[in-house]
Design a protein around this motif. Sequence first.
Motif, PDB file in Angstrom:
ATOM      1  N   LEU A   1       2.328  -2.924   9.125  1.00  0.00           N
ATOM      2  CA  LEU A   1       2.256  -4.182   8.968  1.00  0.00           C
ATOM      3  C   LEU A   1       1.457  -4.913   7.848  1.00  0.00           C
ATOM      4  CD1 LEU A   1       2.438  -5.366  12.905  1.00  0.00           C
ATOM      5  CD2 LEU A   1       4.319  -5.452  10.975  1.00  0.00           C
ATOM      6  N   THR A   2       0.332  -4.300   7.576  1.00  0.00           N
ATOM      7  CA  THR A   2      -0.503  -4.874   6.986  1.00  0.00           C
ATOM      8  C   THR A   2      -0.402  -4.308   5.258  1.00  0.00           C
ATOM      9  OG1 THR A   2      -2.135  -3.268   7.184  1.00  0.00           O
ATOM     10  CG2 THR A   2      -2.550  -5.339   8.624  1.00  0.00           C
ATOM     11  N   ASN A   3       0.621  -3.852   5.155  1.00  0.00           N
ATOM     12  CA  ASN A   3       1.163  -3.444   3.709  1.00  0.00           C
ATOM     13  C   ASN A   3       0.459  -2.362   3.290  1.00  0.00           C
ATOM     14  OD1 ASN A   3       2.496  -4.361   1.206  1.00  0.00           O
ATOM     15  ND2 ASN A   3       1.472  -5.568   0.578  1.00  0.00           N
ATOM     16  N   ALA A   4      -0.297  -1.650   3.894  1.00  0.00           N
ATOM     17  CA  ALA A   4      -1.256  -0.629   3.261  1.00  0.00           C
ATOM     18  C   ALA A   4      -0.384   0.485   2.755  1.00  0.00           C
ATOM     19  CB  ALA A   4      -2.071  -0.033   4.314  1.00  0.00           C
ATOM     20  N   ILE A   5       1.023   0.917   3.354  1.00  0.00           N
ATOM     21  CA  ILE A   5       1.883   1.972   3.008  1.00  0.00           C
ATOM     22  C   ILE A   5       2.991   1.707   2.196  1.00  0.00           C
ATOM     23  CG2 ILE A   5       3.298   1.846   5.158  1.00  0.00           C
ATOM     24  CD1 ILE A   5       3.157   4.831   5.329  1.00  0.00           C
ATOM     25  N   TYR A   6       3.685   0.453   2.320  1.00  0.00           N
ATOM     26  CA  TYR A   6       4.863  -0.062   1.472  1.00  0.00           C
ATOM     27  C   TYR A   6       4.240  -1.304   0.456  1.00  0.00           C
ATOM     28  CZ  TYR A   6       7.053   2.784   4.811  1.00  0.00           C
ATOM     29  OH  TYR A   6       7.556   3.864   5.844  1.00  0.00           O
TER      30      TYR A   6
ATOM     31  N   GLY B   1       5.491  -2.921  -1.767  1.00  0.00           N
ATOM     32  CA  GLY B   1       6.698  -3.897  -2.215  1.00  0.00           C
ATOM     33  C   GLY B   1       6.621  -4.851  -1.098  1.00  0.00           C
ATOM     34  N   TRP B   2       6.428  -4.340   0.258  1.00  0.00           N
ATOM     35  CA  TRP B   2       6.799  -5.242   1.468  1.00  0.00           C
ATOM     36  C   TRP B   2       5.616  -6.334   1.305  1.00  0.00           C
ATOM     37  CZ3 TRP B   2       8.285  -2.162   6.306  1.00  0.00           C
ATOM     38  CH2 TRP B   2       9.342  -1.330   6.124  1.00  0.00           C
ATOM     39  N   GLN B   3       6.019  -7.488   1.839  1.00  0.00           N
ATOM     40  CA  GLN B   3       5.322  -8.510   2.098  1.00  0.00           C
ATOM     41  C   GLN B   3       4.275  -8.504   3.353  1.00  0.00           C
ATOM     42  OE1 GLN B   3       7.400 -12.246   2.638  1.00  0.00           O
ATOM     43  NE2 GLN B   3       5.481 -13.456   2.939  1.00  0.00           N
ATOM     44  N   TYR B   4       2.970  -8.785   3.099  1.00  0.00           N
ATOM     45  CA  TYR B   4       1.978  -8.637   4.152  1.00  0.00           C
ATOM     46  C   TYR B   4       2.333  -9.502   5.206  1.00  0.00           C
ATOM     47  CZ  TYR B   4      -2.482  -9.446   6.194  1.00  0.00           C
ATOM     48  OH  TYR B   4      -3.649  -9.552   7.095  1.00  0.00           O
ATOM     49  N   LYS B   5       2.059  -8.783   6.545  1.00  0.00           N
ATOM     50  CA  LYS B   5       2.277  -9.476   7.779  1.00  0.00           C
ATOM     51  C   LYS B   5       1.026  -9.346   8.494  1.00  0.00           C
ATOM     52  CE  LYS B   5       6.635  -9.586   7.306  1.00  0.00           C
ATOM     53  NZ  LYS B   5       7.328 -10.651   6.585  1.00  0.00           N
TER      54      LYS B   5
END
Length: 63
Positions: A18-23, A25-29
């Motif tokens: 969720l905190t964008n550490a692995i992806y 390109g994904w938006q931070y949640k």
Amino acid sequence: MEPTNSQTQALYRLCYRLTNAIYPGWQYKSIELIRIDERTGNLYVLAGNNLEFEIKRTGGYEP
């Protein structure tokens, strides 16, 4: 009531994603709330944009 080892590991994986550490390109949640249900022993996670997750005692989770 304490979370199980499986729940703790699942919570770590979920928060990491969720905190964008692995992806990147994904938006931070943001993670708003983590709570254990004393009746069932399940963990509940509320994250940004109304995302809700339930982590069962076995470590499985679903939105």
